[in-house]
Design a protein around this motif. Structure first.
Motif, PDB file in Angstrom:
ATOM      1  N   THR A  11       0.701  -1.020   0.096  1.00 23.47           N
ATOM      2  CA  THR A  11       0.229  -0.228  -0.016  1.00 23.47           C
ATOM      3  C   THR A  11       0.887   1.381   0.034  1.00 23.47           C
ATOM      4  N   GLY A  15       0.986   3.969  -2.737  1.00 23.84           N
ATOM      5  CA  GLY A  15       0.456   5.383  -2.613  1.00 23.84           C
ATOM      6  C   GLY A  15       1.737   6.376  -3.029  1.00 23.84           C
ATOM      7  N   GLY A 168      -9.541  17.307   0.914  1.00 27.00           N
ATOM      8  CA  GLY A 168      -9.919  15.972   1.739  1.00 27.00           C
ATOM      9  C   GLY A 168     -11.462  15.810   1.482  1.00 27.00           C
ATOM     10  N   GLY A 171     -12.572  15.100  -1.819  1.00 28.82           N
ATOM     11  CA  GLY A 171     -12.248  13.647  -2.506  1.00 28.82           C
ATOM     12  C   GLY A 171     -10.950  13.879  -3.028  1.00 28.82           C
ATOM     13  N   TRP A 172     -10.310  14.967  -2.951  1.00 29.47           N
ATOM     14  CA  TRP A 172      -8.953  15.288  -3.681  1.00 29.47           C
ATOM     15  C   TRP A 172      -7.601  14.618  -3.013  1.00 29.47           C
ATOM     16  N   ASP A 174      -7.646  11.471  -2.200  1.00 25.95           N
ATOM     17  CA  ASP A 174      -7.809   9.882  -2.397  1.00 25.95           C
ATOM     18  C   ASP A 174      -6.667   9.490  -3.329  1.00 25.95           C
ATOM     19  N   ARG A 175      -6.395   8.337  -3.645  1.00 25.96           N
ATOM     20  CA  ARG A 175      -5.396   7.555  -4.220  1.00 25.96           C
ATOM     21  C   ARG A 175      -5.722   8.057  -6.101  1.00 25.96           C
ATOM     22  N   ARG A 176      -7.057   8.269  -6.177  1.00 28.32           N
ATOM     23  CA  ARG A 176      -7.471   8.621  -7.681  1.00 28.32           C
ATOM     24  C   ARG A 176      -7.064   9.902  -8.032  1.00 28.32           C
ATOM     25  N   HIS A 177      -6.938  10.791  -7.162  1.00 32.37           N
ATOM     26  CA  HIS A 177      -6.810  12.260  -7.296  1.00 32.37           C
ATOM     27  C   HIS A 177      -5.548  12.851  -7.127  1.00 32.37           C
ATOM     28  N   LYS A 198       0.610  16.783   5.263  1.00 28.50           N
ATOM     29  CA  LYS A 198       0.056  15.716   4.198  1.00 28.50           C
ATOM     30  C   LYS A 198       1.187  15.113   3.477  1.00 28.50           C
ATOM     31  N   CYS A 200       1.553  12.760   1.671  1.00 28.46           N
ATOM     32  CA  CYS A 200       1.138  12.213   0.165  1.00 28.46           C
ATOM     33  C   CYS A 200       1.069  13.254  -0.545  1.00 28.46           C
TER      34      CYS A 200
END
Length: 289
Positions: A11, A15, A168, A171-172, A174-177, A198, A200
């Motif tokens: 994971t 990520g 967040g 939805g920005w 998440d892994r897709r964004h 963050k 990530c």
């Protein structure tokens, strides 16, 4: 226990790959051409930092757009470049007694009343200053990618945490964004805060640290984004020679490049991205280079 450890490691690796994709995609331009980012949307053709501007960029075929975020008196995040509303809205007419018309001195409801398009062209009369939430939804709807600048963070304590919370909620994060988002600022402290809160999120510093300073910046930023006139091929090479906080080479997005000759020079100097008010002019020049 072993299975959980393997899953956690997998994971983490996935990520990391996701969060680095903006930089990796740009660096892939080494073999092709730099990424073109529409500055404040297609701002030569529609009023900057508005939904109309990013819609125009999308219709022109540009996936990357850049914007600026600031905060209202009552704590709403809005998309606007200047710390004053005067240049790009009719605030002087609507609120004549409230000079110097700073964003931070107006509520979100008051700003929502302003015309942010007529200054640019009568065609855009009635265009509004978008909230960041509205803007993010439109970027997502347009399937665009975002280079988001935290503007004047010294005026808005805590804006980094607030911006990340909104991202967040939209939805920005998440892994897709994550592969479609870069957060940048002229404030090294602000970029450092975003990275700390963050890790990530892909980050960029706006400016040109000296070559000696670059290793320090590489601890918390993935890109160095200077004005084009301040750099050289050797400087770009020095940036590329360092790895950022995610163990990938630092990238360089140069601004603001609006003509064909400068776009070709930027490509020759090895930049990974070009930020432009006239992205179509830059794209044509790079394609023909």
């Amino acid at each position: 226990m072993h299975a959980r450890a393997v899953a956690a490691t997998t994971t983490a690796l996935v990520g990391t790959a996701v969060l680095l994709s903006p930089v990796s995609a740009a660096r892939a331009g080494d073999a092709v051409e730099p990424t073109v980012i529409a500055h404040r949307g297609a701002s030569a053709y529609a009023p900057e930092n508005t939904l109309a501007s990013i819609d125009r960029a999308a219709r022109m075929g540009f996936s990357w757009v850049e914007n600026d975020v600031q905060r209202t008196k009552d704590g709403e995040l809005v998309v606007i470049h200047d710390d004053s509303l005067a240049r790009t809205t009719n605030v002087e007419d609507v609120f004549p007694g409230r000079a110097p018309w700073k964003v931070k001195d107006f509520t979100a409801a008051e700003i929502a009343r302003l015309d942010a398009g007529s200054w640019f062209s009568p065609r855009y009369a009635g265009t509004r200053v978008p909230t960041l939430a509205q803007y993010m939804r439109r970027v997502d709807h347009n399937h665009e990618k975002l280079l988001l600048e935290i503007k004047n963070p010294e005026l808005y304590p805590g804006i980094e945490r607030q911006t990340l919370a909104l991202l967040g909620n939209q939805g920005w994060l998440d892994r897709r964004h994550l592969g479609r988002l870069i957060v940048q600022s002229f404030s090294a402290d602000s970029v450092r805060i975003v990275h700390g809160l963050k890790p990530c999120v892909t980050t960029a510093f706006l400016g040109r640290p000296s070559v000696v300073q670059l290793p320090g910046y590489a601890r918390f930023t993935d890109l160095i984004n200077p004005s084009f006139g301040s750099i050289s091929a050797s400087y770009v090479s020095a940036v590329h020679g360092l790895k950022g906080p995610h163990d990938k080479p630092l990238g360089v997005f140069a601004w603001t490049v609006n003509d064909a000759a400068t776009a070709r020079r930027a490509a020759d100097e090895g930049v990974d991205g070009v930020i432009s008010n006239r992205p179509d002019v830059v794209r044509a020049a790079l394609s023909a280079n």
